[in-house]
Enzyme design. Structure first.
Site, PDB file in Angstrom:
ATOM      1  N   HIS A  18       0.830  -1.199   0.000  1.00  0.00           N
ATOM      2  CA  HIS A  18       0.000   0.000   0.000  1.00  0.00           C
ATOM      3  C   HIS A  18       0.872   1.258   0.000  1.00  0.00           C
ATOM      4  O   HIS A  18       0.553   2.251  -0.669  1.00  0.00           O
ATOM      5  CB  HIS A  18      -0.940   0.000   1.208  1.00  0.00           C
ATOM      6  CG  HIS A  18      -2.101  -0.928   1.052  1.00  0.00           C
ATOM      7  ND1 HIS A  18      -3.343  -0.661   1.574  1.00  0.00           N
ATOM      8  CD2 HIS A  18      -2.222  -2.123   0.426  1.00  0.00           C
ATOM      9  CE1 HIS A  18      -4.172  -1.645   1.289  1.00  0.00           C
ATOM     10  NE2 HIS A  18      -3.506  -2.549   0.597  1.00  0.00           N
ATOM     11  N   ASP A 116      -4.968   6.105   3.186  1.00  0.00           N
ATOM     12  CA  ASP A 116      -5.222   4.773   2.661  1.00  0.00           C
ATOM     13  C   ASP A 116      -6.554   4.258   3.219  1.00  0.00           C
ATOM     14  O   ASP A 116      -6.991   4.674   4.293  1.00  0.00           O
ATOM     15  CB  ASP A 116      -4.079   3.855   3.085  1.00  0.00           C
ATOM     16  CG  ASP A 116      -4.259   2.427   2.611  1.00  0.00           C
ATOM     17  OD1 ASP A 116      -3.923   2.143   1.451  1.00  0.00           O
ATOM     18  OD2 ASP A 116      -4.740   1.581   3.404  1.00  0.00           O
TER      19      ASP A 116
END
Length: 465
Positions: A18, A116
């Protein structure tokens, strides 16, 4: 007069994949505007990985990164799923995030916080400072469509029923039908705390100022059309893909495997890798090894030590174990002319762009999926955890650039099926057809990438020009 610099803060969730996607996204932002400065506030569990520290050293001067103090979660019960680890790491990092944001707000033009998907708790700090709150979804538009649909689905399906037990496929808006057992891991047990945490994250998505998704309409026309449909009442969605890594760190392993690839025929080698953290059981490693040998095809395999938890490597750097010692007896000697083995890590960007690669056994992480499309590499879909089964359905049933092995009744993919599928991809007409579809996708991706319209719109929103 010199133009004022607009500041953006990005909060990833722990884990390399990520972080990697968000870094590539931030590089594209500053390429489009020299009036931006980006600060990463990175929550961490234990010490930062060497791979994370290495890639952060390559950042341009307009991007600054800070690792927040490590969060210790020793109080969690043994066996707590990784999704809970990620979310709690961010939640317990909120005091540090809040202090850093307050410090940044003492100078002008702090405009937005981009979090995120698993770091959405940090957006409460954006609301406190009255700056834009944006979510970055590093996965497919199909996954995002499911996340936004889940609060409604949770109300439709009887609470005592598990999604995996539904007799009919679930119709996510704009997406190919999907069986409940192929949904994200966090929703497989509706009675768990992980499900409740994930459902809460999905509800939070409905109240942000915008959502950025790493996809583009040429490969996900249906999901993206549903996401931007104003009648759904979703926040503004910005499809800014394909965002992929364009280089990777050099290493001895990397240079040796690339040298080996230079001596192979075009489209003749199968690349085998399960991402930055995927692991197989000992039984599955044995079947995979025998299947590769049985196929008689050339292969380049990134080998990890076995573990019964398929995501064990995601937050655990590799240990001192030699992963090759877990391979079947005699396998290395028997296949020394057929394959090349790499322990733990290989330079995937360079490998997938090499003309010797003709197929990819992949865990179907979205970064790897986009890299395959951009390099025209047919996929053998082998999902392990997180949203990877959803990606496998999209790749095999939606855009039809992958073959997905069935596995036996206990989920083990046996050597005979592996050998047969590998041969179909590397030598057969099916592999050539998949490669042609990949080429179409790649050309569409390049057009979208070059135009950069969605990400340019996002820059204008943040900078308020």
């Amino acid at each position: 007069m010199e133009k004022a610099i607009t500041k953006i803060v990005i909060v990833p969730s722990p884990g390399f994949s990520h972080l990697l996607s968000l870094i590539e996204f931030s590089k594209r932002l500053i390429q489009l505007s020299n009036a931006l400065h980006i600060t990463f506030l990175i929550p961490s569990l234990n010490s930062p990985s060497e791979s994370s520290k290495s890639i952060l050293k390559t950042l341009p001067s307009a991007i600054h990164a800070t690792f927040l103090p490590p969060i210790h979660i020793d109080d969690l019960p043994e066996g707590t799923p990784i999704a809970a680890h990620l979310q709690l790491a961010v939640t317990r990092s909120l005091p540090f995030i809040r202090d850093a944001l307050k410090s940044l707000s003492l100078t002008p033009n702090l405009a937005a916080l981009v979090a995120d998907l698993f770091a959405s708790d940090s957006l409460i700090c954006a609301k406190e400072l009255n700056i834009l709150s944006l979510i970055y979804c590093p996965s497919s538009a199909m996954t995002l469509s499911f996340c936004l649909f889940l609060p409604k689905l949770d109300q439709i399906v009887v609470p005592t029923t598990q999604f995996k037990d539904l007799h009919e496929p679930i119709q996510i808006p704009g997406c190919v039908p999907i069986n409940g057992r192929d949904l994200l891991n966090p929703v497989q047990d509706r009675n768990s705390i992980v499900y409740e945490l994930f459902l809460q994250k999905c509800k939070q998505l409905l109240h942000v100022d915008g959502i950025i998704v790493n996809s583009f309409k040429e490969i996900e026309q249906g999901p993206i059309k549903a996401l931007i449909d104003e009648t759904n009442g979703y926040p503004n969605v910005y499809p800014i893909g394909p965002i992929i890594q364009t280089d990777s760190t050099n290493s001895k392993n990397g240079s040796e495997c690339l040298t080996w690839l230079n001596n192979q025929l075009p489209n003749s080698v199968l690349y085998v890798s399960f991402g930055s953290g995927g692991t197989l059981s000992q039984d599955q490693i044995n079947e995979l090894a025998f299947g590769l040998e049985l196929s008689c095809q050339k292969f380049l395999w990134v080998v990890r030590a076995p573990n019964e938890s398929s995501n064990f490597g995601y937050l655990n750097s590799h240990d001192d174990h030699d992963p090759f010692k877990f391979l079947p007896h005699g396998f290395i000697d028997r296949t020394k002319e057929q394959g090349f083995l790499v322990p733990y890590w290989a330079p995937q960007v360079q490998i997938l762009s090499h003309n010797a690669i003709g197929g990819f056994i992949s865990h179907c992480g979205w970064n790897s999926s986009l890299e395959s499309i951009m390099n025209e590499i047919p996929i053998i879909a082998w999902p392990l955890f997180a949203e990877q089964k959803m990606n496998a359905v999209l790749l095999s049933d939606g855009i039809r650039v992958a073959i997905r092995p069935k596995g036996n009744e206990i989920g083990l993919v046996e050597k005979e099926e592996i050998g047969e599928v590998v041969t179909r991809v590397i030598e057969g007409d099916e592999g050539r057809e998949l490669r042609e579809r990949m080429k179409e996708m790649k050309n569409s991706a390049y057009e979208t990438f070059q135009e950069g319209l969605s990400i340019e719109t996002l820059v204008k929103l943040v900078v308020r020009v």
